[in-house]
Design a protein around this motif. Sequence first.
Motif, PDB file in Angstrom:
ATOM      1  N   ALA A  81      -8.480  63.600  21.760  1.00 50.29           N
ATOM      2  CA  ALA A  81      -9.354  64.652  21.213  1.00 50.29           C
ATOM      3  C   ALA A  81      -8.536  65.703  20.475  1.00 50.29           C
ATOM      4  N   ALA A  82      -7.318  65.950  20.943  1.00 55.73           N
ATOM      5  CA  ALA A  82      -6.451  66.949  20.307  1.00 55.73           C
ATOM      6  C   ALA A  82      -5.969  66.527  18.920  1.00 55.73           C
ATOM      7  N   ASP A  83      -6.177  65.257  18.549  1.00 57.22           N
ATOM      8  CA  ASP A  83      -5.808  64.798  17.203  1.00 57.22           C
ATOM      9  C   ASP A  83      -6.852  65.206  16.161  1.00 57.22           C
ATOM     10  N   THR A  84      -7.980  65.744  16.620  1.00 60.61           N
ATOM     11  CA  THR A  84      -9.012  66.202  15.696  1.00 60.61           C
ATOM     12  C   THR A  84      -8.440  67.260  14.754  1.00 60.61           C
ATOM     13  N   ALA A  85      -8.479  66.965  13.457  1.00 61.11           N
ATOM     14  CA  ALA A  85      -7.869  67.839  12.449  1.00 61.11           C
ATOM     15  C   ALA A  85      -8.116  67.220  11.078  1.00 61.11           C
ATOM     16  N   SER A  86      -7.668  67.902  10.050  1.00 62.52           N
ATOM     17  CA  SER A  86      -7.639  67.330   8.705  1.00 62.52           C
ATOM     18  C   SER A  86      -6.224  66.833   8.438  1.00 62.52           C
ATOM     19  N   TYR A  87      -6.130  65.694   7.781  1.00 60.98           N
ATOM     20  CA  TYR A  87      -4.838  65.085   7.487  1.00 60.98           C
ATOM     21  C   TYR A  87      -4.699  64.944   5.975  1.00 60.98           C
ATOM     22  N   PHE A  88      -3.546  65.379   5.464  1.00 61.23           N
ATOM     23  CA  PHE A  88      -3.304  65.373   4.024  1.00 61.23           C
ATOM     24  C   PHE A  88      -2.052  64.564   3.707  1.00 61.23           C
ATOM     25  N   CYS A  89      -2.143  63.769   2.661  1.00 56.49           N
ATOM     26  CA  CYS A  89      -0.928  63.185   2.114  1.00 56.49           C
ATOM     27  C   CYS A  89      -0.461  64.066   0.961  1.00 56.49           C
ATOM     28  N   ALA A  90       0.828  64.070   0.735  1.00 54.36           N
ATOM     29  CA  ALA A  90       1.403  64.867  -0.347  1.00 54.36           C
ATOM     30  C   ALA A  90       2.581  64.110  -0.928  1.00 54.36           C
ATOM     31  N   THR A  91       2.695  64.125  -2.221  1.00 55.91           N
ATOM     32  CA  THR A  91       3.776  63.407  -2.887  1.00 55.91           C
ATOM     33  C   THR A  91       4.711  64.366  -3.602  1.00 55.91           C
ATOM     34  N   GLU A  92       5.992  64.042  -3.543  1.00 54.85           N
ATOM     35  CA  GLU A  92       7.003  64.751  -4.322  1.00 54.85           C
ATOM     36  C   GLU A  92       7.388  63.827  -5.465  1.00 54.85           C
ATOM     37  N   SER A  93       7.179  64.284  -6.663  1.00 55.36           N
ATOM     38  CA  SER A  93       7.388  63.423  -7.827  1.00 55.36           C
ATOM     39  C   SER A  93       8.858  63.068  -8.003  1.00 55.36           C
ATOM     40  N   GLY A 107      -7.571  65.173   1.417  1.00 55.14           N
ATOM     41  CA  GLY A 107      -7.579  65.166   2.866  1.00 55.14           C
ATOM     42  C   GLY A 107      -8.620  64.273   3.504  1.00 55.14           C
ATOM     43  N   THR A 108      -8.337  63.894   4.747  1.00 50.87           N
ATOM     44  CA  THR A 108      -9.271  63.149   5.595  1.00 50.87           C
ATOM     45  C   THR A 108      -9.545  63.982   6.824  1.00 50.87           C
ATOM     46  N   ILE A 109     -10.830  64.207   7.109  1.00 47.36           N
ATOM     47  CA  ILE A 109     -11.218  64.950   8.313  1.00 47.36           C
ATOM     48  C   ILE A 109     -11.396  63.947   9.441  1.00 47.36           C
ATOM     49  N   LEU A 110     -10.545  64.060  10.456  1.00 49.08           N
ATOM     50  CA  LEU A 110     -10.607  63.161  11.606  1.00 49.08           C
ATOM     51  C   LEU A 110     -11.242  63.878  12.790  1.00 49.08           C
ATOM     52  N   THR A 111     -12.244  63.260  13.359  1.00 50.37           N
ATOM     53  CA  THR A 111     -12.870  63.775  14.579  1.00 50.37           C
ATOM     54  C   THR A 111     -12.720  62.716  15.657  1.00 50.37           C
TER      55      THR A 111
END
Lengths: 114, 111
Positions: A81-93, A107-111
């Motif tokens: 349950a504590a993993d509930t959060a938004s997850y973002f990928c980010a790229t460095e060119s 982002g992906t909202i994980l519940t």
Amino acid sequence: SQQGEEDPQALSIQEGENATMNCSYKTSINNLQWYRQNSGRGLVHLILIRSNEREKHSGRLRVTLDTSKKSSSLLITASRAADTASYFCATESAGGTSYGKLTFGQGTILTVHP
Amino acid sequence: NAGVTQTPKFRVLKTGQSMTLLCAQDMNHEYMYWYRQDPGMGLRLIHYSVGEGTTAKGEVPDGYNVSRLKKQNFLLGLESAAPSQTSVYFCASKKGSKPQHFGDGTRLSIL
């Protein structure tokens, strides 16, 4: 413009299940990073994978990178349950003058339900 | 260490007003960044700095100015606030090839 596109936009699972999030990007990269954001808080770095790496693990996290398809996935195993959060990928060119600048996906909202 | 501290945490402005957002880091990081986060759009880079006395434009710099007079501080200014600048603003810093460290954000509403 947003470099990364994430899929799905939202994911709802039960505790104990695995969660998989995908990220696609458009240009050549030095590395790809995943961040987590709890509601009302800043982003926290989870894991970084370099362009010459294909897979990386950190605890319950597994990240893969396919530079030929310009895509990455984040797998969270045995979710809590504590993993509930938004997850973002980010790229460095790629290139010597990126100065660490990141381009984020939406982002992906994980519940995770107890 | 406090990490990255953003001041203020919340602010409401009227259109046309000016204000400055402060970002302070105590980790001796060279690089600092200002992002804005809008619903469904992830974070977008406004301005960044690669060292004391230097700044550069990011993806969405219009309407904002920045200054980095001291290594530990990175200021973001809005000279004449517009409703389109209503957003959550995040500051981040990093050293070398290490990942970025983020503050907890400033929530700005412009009426």
